[in-house]
Design an enzyme around this catalytic site. Structure first.
Site, PDB file in Angstrom:
ATOM      1  N   CYS A 133      78.546  33.081  66.431  1.00  0.00           N
ATOM      2  CA  CYS A 133      79.203  32.129  65.532  1.00  0.00           C
ATOM      3  C   CYS A 133      79.798  31.016  66.388  1.00  0.00           C
ATOM      4  CB  CYS A 133      80.310  32.851  64.751  1.00  0.00           C
ATOM      5  SG  CYS A 133      81.242  31.750  63.672  1.00  0.00           S
ATOM      6  N   CYS A 142      75.338  25.863  64.432  1.00  0.00           N
ATOM      7  CA  CYS A 142      75.839  26.887  63.512  1.00  0.00           C
ATOM      8  C   CYS A 142      74.707  27.884  63.340  1.00  0.00           C
ATOM      9  CB  CYS A 142      76.208  26.264  62.166  1.00  0.00           C
ATOM     10  SG  CYS A 142      76.599  27.477  60.879  1.00  0.00           S
ATOM     11  N   THR A 143      74.995  29.161  63.540  1.00  0.00           N
ATOM     12  CA  THR A 143      73.896  30.139  63.529  1.00  0.00           C
ATOM     13  C   THR A 143      73.250  30.278  62.143  1.00  0.00           C
ATOM     14  OG1 THR A 143      75.579  31.881  63.332  1.00  0.00           O
ATOM     15  CG2 THR A 143      74.658  31.480  65.520  1.00  0.00           C
TER      16      THR A 143
HETATM   17  N1  DGL Z   1      77.504  30.967  61.620  1.00  0.00           N
HETATM   18  C1  DGL Z   1      78.798  30.322  61.791  1.00  0.00           C
HETATM   19  C2  DGL Z   1      78.705  29.344  62.955  1.00  0.00           C
HETATM   20  O1  DGL Z   1      77.832  29.480  63.809  1.00  0.00           O
HETATM   21  C3  DGL Z   1      79.195  29.757  60.465  1.00  0.00           C
HETATM   22  C4  DGL Z   1      80.645  29.560  60.353  1.00  0.00           C
HETATM   23  C5  DGL Z   1      81.179  29.596  58.938  1.00  0.00           C
HETATM   24  O2  DGL Z   1      81.433  30.705  58.456  1.00  0.00           O
HETATM   25  O3  DGL Z   1      81.403  28.525  58.360  1.00  0.00           O
HETATM   26  O4  DGL Z   1      79.506  28.449  63.092  1.00  0.00           O
END
Ligand code: DGL
Length: 219
Positions: A71, A177-178
């Protein structure tokens, strides 16, 4: 065999789990997310810290040899604090500003990330350190994450955003963002050869392999 803990707020981390399973079969992966509080990207740092810490505690208590923070929002804002809190090796994921800036011929790159990542001190530092003369575009992707989490993609809107950064001259698009790994193909199609799309799964796997080697847990 090692126990690899992977954490994300939501399903973004599952794309990272998929990549680890493919490249490093034979290890045990424990994935945890925070379905109750996702998305993190629009919350305050203290709120995110309060949600994240007990989940990392669970991964540590379950005996993970290494923890991947899949994340960008948590990595850019909190990884140093988590490293102080827990005596476990962490691998973070953060926007690939350095490789994008190095590869850019136009001197313009785009970073697609959550608002909390874009506002982080770490991200600001990455830009100052590795992309001083580069024009870094930060398109509004604030609603992509929920579109992906709820499987309700507005493909046209996403394609339009990507089209705009390409028209503005970006030749590298960083997926910071993953969750956006799940729409990598859509983003590549929208870029239509005008920009390269970068995301950090491969370097993370390289780092994971080297940490497991150091721990004597590589296969
Ligand atoms: N997958 C998270 C990232 O890489 C998403 C963050 C979120 O929950 O907004 O930032």
């Amino acid at each position: 065999m090692a126990k690899i803990g992977v954490f994300d707020s939501g399903i973004g981390g599952l794309s990272v789990v998929r990549a680890i399973k493919k490249e490093m079969p034979g290890h045990r992966i424990i994935f945890k997310n925070d379905a109750e509080h996702v998305p993190y990207g629009t919350r305050s740092i203290e709120e995110i810290y309060g949600f994240t810490k007990p989940i990392i505690r669970q991964l540590v208590d379950e005996g993970c040899d290494v923890i991947v923070i899949a994340c960008n929002t948590v990595t850019t804002n909190l990884i140093s604090r988590l490293r102080e809190d827990f005596d476990a090796p962490f691998i973070g994921m953060e926007p690939m500003v350095k490789p994008a800036a190095e590869a850019s011929l136009s001197g313009i790159i785009a970073v697609c990330a959550t608002p909390r990542t874009l506002q982080s001190k770490r991200y600001d530092w990455l830009k100052q350190k590795f992309a001083p003369g580069v024009n870094v575009l930060e398109p509004d992707c604030s609603d992509w994450m929920l579109m992906i989490e709820s499987n309700k993609l507005d493909r046209e809107k996403i394609a339009k955003t990507i089209g705009e950064v390409c028209e503005a001259g970006a030749d590298q698009i960083v997926l910071g963002c993953t969750h956006f790994h799940w729409i990598e193909e859509l983003i590549k199609q929208a870029a239509d050869g005008r920009a390269k799309v970068l995301q950090p799964e491969t370097p993370v796997i390289t780092q994971l392999n080297s940490v497991l080697q150091q721990l004597g847990r590589a296969l």
